[in-house]
Motif scaffolding. Structure first.
Motif, PDB file in Angstrom:
ATOM      1  N   ARG A   1     -15.052   0.910   1.202  1.00  0.00           N
ATOM      2  CA  ARG A   1     -15.502  -0.232   0.391  1.00  0.00           C
ATOM      3  C   ARG A   1     -14.394  -0.718  -0.535  1.00  0.00           C
ATOM      4  O   ARG A   1     -14.526  -0.683  -1.761  1.00  0.00           O
ATOM      5  CB  ARG A   1     -16.742   0.155  -0.415  1.00  0.00           C
ATOM      6  N   PRO A   2     -13.289  -1.170   0.034  1.00  0.00           N
ATOM      7  CA  PRO A   2     -12.122  -1.542  -0.788  1.00  0.00           C
ATOM      8  C   PRO A   2     -12.345  -2.807  -1.594  1.00  0.00           C
ATOM      9  O   PRO A   2     -13.175  -3.660  -1.238  1.00  0.00           O
ATOM     10  CB  PRO A   2     -11.025  -1.738   0.261  1.00  0.00           C
ATOM     11  N   VAL A   3     -11.567  -2.956  -2.663  1.00  0.00           N
ATOM     12  CA  VAL A   3     -11.563  -4.186  -3.456  1.00  0.00           C
ATOM     13  C   VAL A   3     -10.729  -5.243  -2.749  1.00  0.00           C
ATOM     14  O   VAL A   3     -11.062  -6.424  -2.742  1.00  0.00           O
ATOM     15  CB  VAL A   3     -11.004  -3.908  -4.865  1.00  0.00           C
ATOM     16  N   LEU A   4      -9.612  -4.795  -2.127  1.00  0.00           N
ATOM     17  CA  LEU A   4      -8.725  -5.677  -1.364  1.00  0.00           C
ATOM     18  C   LEU A   4      -8.552  -5.121   0.033  1.00  0.00           C
ATOM     19  O   LEU A   4      -8.200  -3.947   0.207  1.00  0.00           O
ATOM     20  CB  LEU A   4      -7.356  -5.789  -2.046  1.00  0.00           C
ATOM     21  N   LEU A   5      -8.816  -5.940   1.032  1.00  0.00           N
ATOM     22  CA  LEU A   5      -8.623  -5.562   2.434  1.00  0.00           C
ATOM     23  C   LEU A   5      -7.443  -6.348   2.987  1.00  0.00           C
ATOM     24  O   LEU A   5      -7.444  -7.577   2.959  1.00  0.00           O
ATOM     25  CB  LEU A   5      -9.879  -5.851   3.248  1.00  0.00           C
ATOM     26  N   ILE A   6      -6.434  -5.630   3.489  1.00  0.00           N
ATOM     27  CA  ILE A   6      -5.282  -6.259   4.132  1.00  0.00           C
ATOM     28  C   ILE A   6      -5.485  -6.153   5.637  1.00  0.00           C
ATOM     29  O   ILE A   6      -5.538  -5.049   6.186  1.00  0.00           O
ATOM     30  CB  ILE A   6      -3.965  -5.580   3.715  1.00  0.00           C
TER      31      ILE A   6
ATOM     32  N   ILE B   1     -11.053  -1.315  11.957  1.00  0.00           N
ATOM     33  CA  ILE B   1     -11.713  -2.171  10.967  1.00  0.00           C
ATOM     34  C   ILE B   1     -12.837  -1.403  10.279  1.00  0.00           C
ATOM     35  O   ILE B   1     -13.005  -1.476   9.053  1.00  0.00           O
ATOM     36  CB  ILE B   1     -12.245  -3.455  11.638  1.00  0.00           C
ATOM     37  N   ALA B   2     -13.592  -0.627  11.062  1.00  0.00           N
ATOM     38  CA  ALA B   2     -14.681   0.176  10.490  1.00  0.00           C
ATOM     39  C   ALA B   2     -14.142   1.212   9.505  1.00  0.00           C
ATOM     40  O   ALA B   2     -14.729   1.436   8.436  1.00  0.00           O
ATOM     41  CB  ALA B   2     -15.457   0.860  11.609  1.00  0.00           C
TER      42      ALA B   2
ATOM     43  N   ILE C   1       0.815  -1.218   0.000  1.00  0.00           N
ATOM     44  CA  ILE C   1       0.000   0.000   0.000  1.00  0.00           C
ATOM     45  C   ILE C   1       0.852   1.274   0.000  1.00  0.00           C
ATOM     46  O   ILE C   1       0.312   2.378  -0.038  1.00  0.00           O
ATOM     47  CB  ILE C   1      -0.975   0.024   1.189  1.00  0.00           C
ATOM     48  N   GLY C   2       2.175   1.125   0.056  1.00  0.00           N
ATOM     49  CA  GLY C   2       3.058   2.278  -0.102  1.00  0.00           C
ATOM     50  C   GLY C   2       3.158   3.210   1.079  1.00  0.00           C
ATOM     51  O   GLY C   2       3.198   4.431   0.907  1.00  0.00           O
ATOM     52  N   VAL C   3       3.214   2.667   2.299  1.00  0.00           N
ATOM     53  CA  VAL C   3       3.292   3.526   3.485  1.00  0.00           C
ATOM     54  C   VAL C   3       4.608   3.355   4.245  1.00  0.00           C
ATOM     55  O   VAL C   3       4.731   3.818   5.384  1.00  0.00           O
ATOM     56  CB  VAL C   3       2.103   3.270   4.444  1.00  0.00           C
ATOM     57  N   LEU C   4       5.590   2.710   3.641  1.00  0.00           N
ATOM     58  CA  LEU C   4       6.888   2.547   4.308  1.00  0.00           C
ATOM     59  C   LEU C   4       7.649   3.871   4.349  1.00  0.00           C
ATOM     60  O   LEU C   4       7.490   4.723   3.466  1.00  0.00           O
ATOM     61  CB  LEU C   4       7.737   1.501   3.575  1.00  0.00           C
ATOM     62  N   GLU C   5       8.479   4.045   5.361  1.00  0.00           N
ATOM     63  CA  GLU C   5       9.290   5.254   5.484  1.00  0.00           C
ATOM     64  C   GLU C   5      10.386   5.270   4.418  1.00  0.00           C
ATOM     65  O   GLU C   5      10.675   4.254   3.775  1.00  0.00           O
ATOM     66  CB  GLU C   5       9.914   5.323   6.883  1.00  0.00           C
ATOM     67  N   ASP C   6      11.016   6.437   4.254  1.00  0.00           N
ATOM     68  CA  ASP C   6      12.016   6.617   3.193  1.00  0.00           C
ATOM     69  C   ASP C   6      13.245   5.721   3.374  1.00  0.00           C
ATOM     70  O   ASP C   6      13.962   5.457   2.405  1.00  0.00           O
ATOM     71  CB  ASP C   6      12.463   8.084   3.131  1.00  0.00           C
TER      72      ASP C   6
ATOM     73  N   ALA D   1      -7.439  -1.162   1.272  1.00  0.00           N
ATOM     74  CA  ALA D   1      -7.459  -0.634   2.643  1.00  0.00           C
ATOM     75  C   ALA D   1      -6.724  -1.617   3.545  1.00  0.00           C
ATOM     76  O   ALA D   1      -6.653  -2.808   3.249  1.00  0.00           O
ATOM     77  CB  ALA D   1      -8.887  -0.434   3.129  1.00  0.00           C
ATOM     78  N   MET D   2      -6.192  -1.099   4.635  1.00  0.00           N
ATOM     79  CA  MET D   2      -5.415  -1.954   5.543  1.00  0.00           C
ATOM     80  C   MET D   2      -5.818  -1.726   6.987  1.00  0.00           C
ATOM     81  O   MET D   2      -6.011  -0.587   7.426  1.00  0.00           O
ATOM     82  CB  MET D   2      -3.913  -1.686   5.371  1.00  0.00           C
ATOM     83  N   ILE D   3      -5.975  -2.817   7.719  1.00  0.00           N
ATOM     84  CA  ILE D   3      -6.190  -2.775   9.165  1.00  0.00           C
ATOM     85  C   ILE D   3      -4.826  -2.990   9.807  1.00  0.00           C
ATOM     86  O   ILE D   3      -4.239  -4.072   9.695  1.00  0.00           O
ATOM     87  CB  ILE D   3      -7.161  -3.881   9.616  1.00  0.00           C
TER      88      ILE D   3
END
Length: 329
Positions: free
Chosen positions: A176-181, A169-170, A54-59, A92-94
């Motif tokens: 309404r994601p296509v893929l939930l991680i 989770i909510a 999902i591209g949220v890693l630090e630099d 989306a990611m939990i």
């Protein structure tokens, strides 16, 4: 066509001395409507892989891949902004630590309302505020929070970690994601509440055709909810196949050890006996073994294991091991 198709993804950690290869050439693919488990001990790189997707890693983390396709689109050819727009819209990611992921300065109601896409609302602008509030209440009820008024007015620090996990989770479901991680989505919950969350995810998969990547260290727990499973160890791919193949006929010594240490496999074990475990512990990033990283702990290790094994495919059941257990069945 695969929904997600990643080939040979590596993640390097930039340090003052030299870069550390935390995730080493891991491949992962998912089809529409699939529920895939991602299993391994703590420190195996499961969460790192999910955050890279999902591209949220630090630099300080550098991600490389031979292929990174989402619905047939080569994301590696897009610039960062285009890539983020696609991933934020469809994935989306939990996260594993809800208290660290929620905004401490904003109420739960405001954070949930912000997560709801305006495209889900209709009518005039003065009607949308009420629709947004009703959508927030429905989401809270869906994840098992009945006292929605109290929850919406609260800040994260005023709620328990289990309630914050439900809120996370909510928020993930709001778009309404296509893929939930889902990264250990029930870690902070009691066992009685874990089933409720897993049943919710299962119903979303069946009714909405939502694909789910379920990350856990507990192999036996997720076998009840997944179609396929990928196993990782110390940042390397170990084994992948259907849930039945992984749990009933594991081909890798590490997967076999995970299965043998589960309560289901030890029903006949005498009281107070030790469960089957591998010696040692997962290596730290600063001292990773060369070749197959399970080598120092593996009961089948030989000289050839100083080189990383290639992935073998046995009719869809994939394993990365020089001396797999295929001949033992």
């Amino acid at each position: 066509m695969n929904l997600l198709d990643i080939r040979n993804l590596s993640i390097e950690l930039e340090t003052t001395n030299q870069n550390i290869l935390a995730v080493d050439r891991v491949s992962l693919s998912m089809k529409e409507g699939e529920v895939r488990g991602l299993v391994g001990e703590s420190g195996s790189g499961k969460s790192l892989l999910a955050q890279a997707i999902i591209g949220v890693l630090e630099d300080k983390w550098h991600v490389h891949a031979d292929r990174f396709h989402w619905r047939g689109i080569d994301l590696l050819r897009l610039d960062i902004e285009e890539r983020k727009n696609i991933l934020c819209r469809d994935i989306a990611m939990i996260f594993q630590e809800p208290m660290a992921s929620l905004d401490p300065t904003t109420t739960i109601g405001e954070q949930l309302a912000e997560a709801i896409d305006s495209k889900q609302l209709s009518g005039f602008f003065w009607q949308k505020q009420q629709q947004r509030k009703e959508a927030v209440i429905r989401l809270l009820h869906k994840v098992g929070i009945k006292k929605h008024i109290q929850c919406m007015k609260s800040y994260p620090h005023q709620l328990t970690e289990a309630i914050c996990q439900r809120v996370m989770i909510a928020i993930a479901l709001a778009s309404r994601p296509v893929l939930l991680i889902a990264d250990e989505p029930t870690a902070a919950m009691e066992s009685t509440n874990q089933g409720q969350i897993f049943r919710l995810l299962a119903s979303l998969n069946q009714l909405k055709n939502m694909s789910i990547l379920l990350i856990s260290h507990d192999l036996e727990n997720i076998t009840h909810w997944t179609n396929t499973i990928t196993v990782m160890y110390s940042g390397q791919f170990v084994e992948a196949g259907t849930t039945e193949q992984i749990f009933n006929k594991p081909l890798h010594p590490y997967t076999k050890a995970l299965v043998d240490s589960s309560p289901k496999a030890n029903l006949q074990l005498p009281s107070k006996s030790r469960l089957m475990t591998l010696p040692g512990s997962i290596p730290i990033l600063q001292h990773l073994p060369i070749g197959c990283r399970l080598g120092p702990r593996c009961p089948r290790a030989q000289r050839a294991c100083v080189e990383a094994p290639k992935v073998q495919n046995f009719h869809g059941h994939k394993v990365s091991c020089h001396f797999s257990l295929k001949d033992t069945y």
